[in-house]
Design an enzyme around this catalytic site. Sequence first.
Site, mmCIF file in Angstrom:
data_model
loop_
_atom_site.group_PDB
_atom_site.id
_atom_site.type_symbol
_atom_site.label_atom_id
_atom_site.label_comp_id
_atom_site.label_asym_id
_atom_site.label_seq_id
_atom_site.Cartn_x
_atom_site.Cartn_y
_atom_site.Cartn_z
ATOM 1 N N ASP A 139 0.846 -1.201 0.000
ATOM 2 C CA ASP A 139 0.000 0.000 0.000
ATOM 3 C C ASP A 139 0.879 1.247 0.000
ATOM 4 O O ASP A 139 2.009 1.232 0.489
ATOM 5 C CB ASP A 139 -0.894 0.014 1.246
ATOM 6 C CG ASP A 139 -2.178 0.821 1.047
ATOM 7 O OD1 ASP A 139 -3.261 0.199 1.008
ATOM 8 O OD2 ASP A 139 -2.091 2.059 0.929
ATOM 9 N N TYR B 188 -14.546 7.208 -13.022
ATOM 10 C CA TYR B 188 -14.460 5.952 -12.262
ATOM 11 C C TYR B 188 -14.988 4.787 -13.105
ATOM 12 O O TYR B 188 -14.363 3.735 -13.211
ATOM 13 C CB TYR B 188 -15.267 6.111 -10.972
ATOM 14 C CG TYR B 188 -15.201 4.939 -10.017
ATOM 15 C CD1 TYR B 188 -14.078 4.720 -9.231
ATOM 16 C CD2 TYR B 188 -16.278 4.050 -9.882
ATOM 17 C CE1 TYR B 188 -14.033 3.652 -8.333
ATOM 18 C CE2 TYR B 188 -16.238 2.988 -8.996
ATOM 19 C CZ TYR B 188 -15.109 2.796 -8.226
ATOM 20 O OH TYR B 188 -15.055 1.732 -7.346
ATOM 21 N N THR C 184 -16.158 0.735 3.558
ATOM 22 C CA THR C 184 -14.699 0.910 3.610
ATOM 23 C C THR C 184 -14.365 2.399 3.720
ATOM 24 O O THR C 184 -15.257 3.235 3.801
ATOM 25 C CB THR C 184 -14.031 0.380 2.316
ATOM 26 O OG1 THR C 184 -14.358 1.271 1.241
ATOM 27 C CG2 THR C 184 -14.468 -1.029 1.957
ATOM 28 N N ASN D 46 -5.968 -4.516 -6.305
ATOM 29 C CA ASN D 46 -7.175 -4.044 -5.624
ATOM 30 C C ASN D 46 -7.176 -2.542 -5.322
ATOM 31 O O ASN D 46 -8.242 -1.946 -5.171
ATOM 32 C CB ASN D 46 -7.307 -4.870 -4.320
ATOM 33 C CG ASN D 46 -8.226 -4.235 -3.321
ATOM 34 O OD1 ASN D 46 -9.444 -4.374 -3.394
ATOM 35 N ND2 ASN D 46 -7.657 -3.502 -2.353
#
Length: 277
Positions: free
Chosen positions: A38, A156, A191, A91
Site C-alpha cells: 500500500d 471511475y 470501507t 485491488n
Amino acid sequence: MDHFKDKVAIVTGGASGIGQALCEELGRRGAAGVVVADVNVEGAHEVAAAITAVGGRAQAAELDVTQAEAVQALVEQTASQHGRLDLMFNNAGISTWGEMRDMTLDHWQRIVDVNLWGVIYGTMSAYGVMVGQGFGHIVNTASSAGLAPSPFATAYVTTKHGVVGLSTTLRVEGVGLGVKVSVVCPGFIRTGIGDAMEFVTQLEGGTKEFVAAAIPKMMEPDDCARVILRGVERNKAIITVTGLARVAWWLNRLNPGLMLRLSLKMVSDTRAMRVES
Ligand code: NAI
C-alpha cells in the site's frame, strides 16, 4: 485442504477496506506469505502485524501502484523470496464523484493512473512471472460500475470498465499458459473509499452528505473478502459481490432501456440540487 493454504499472494491497497479484509482472510486460511502492499506504509505494517500476531504469515510493502518499476520490483522480489507467486490481487483504487463538466484533466489523470494503469502494471508484472512458472491467478478489482452505467462517476466507470475488459480478455489468453484471471465487481462495501473520495460537483446541503444518504445498506469488508475468495477458488470469470451489483449487471443486459430511464431520473433529480460556483 484449504485452497489458500501455503499460497503466496500480493494484495495492493492492502492497508484498508476490501484489501485489508482479503489480507486478513488469506492469513487466517494459512497463506505462506501475504504481501500487504500500500502507498500507506504505516497502515500496511499495522495490517501485516495484526496477521502475524494471530499466527499468520504476512509482510508489509510500501507501494505506489502508479509506479510501474516499483510494481515490477515488488512482484519479482516476492516471487524470488518465496520461489513463486500464486495470487496477485490488483485491488488499490480511488474514486471521484460529480459531473463530467466539473472535472479537469488532472482529476482524470489521477484516477486513471491508480485505477487503470495501476491494474495494468500489476497485471503485466504478475502475468510475466506466472506464465514463466506455468501457474497463478490474477484477481483484479473493478466494481459494479464496471458492468453498467453509473452517472456522476464517468471517470471511475471508465477505469472500471477498462479493468473488466482487461481481465475477461486476458482470462482467455491465459488458458493454456496456466494463468487464471478473475475480476471482482462489488456493489457498496463499508470501507474508507468514501473518505478519500473527490467531490467535483457541489450540491445544496453538501455533496458528501447527499452521496452518503443515497448509498443503500453496505456489506462489511470481511463478508466481501469471503465472497471474493470463494469466487477465486471456483475460478469465476466475474465475481459479483452484493445483490445490488448482480441486479445492476442483469438489468443492464436484460433491459438497458429501463436502466437508462432510471439513470436519467437520477441525473435530473440530482442536478436539481446543483449549486453553481
Ligand atoms: P479503501 O479506500 O478502504 O482502500 C483502498 C486502499 O488503496 C487504501 O489503503 C489506499 O491507501 C490504497 N491506495 C490508494 N491509492 C494507492 C496507490 N496509488 N498505490 C497503492 N495503494 C493505494 O477502499 P476500498 O473500498 O477497500 O477499495 C478497494 C477497491 O475496491 C478499489 O479498487 C475500489 O474501487 C473497489 N470498490 C469498492 C467499493 C466500495 O463500495 N467500497 C465498490 C466497488 C469497488
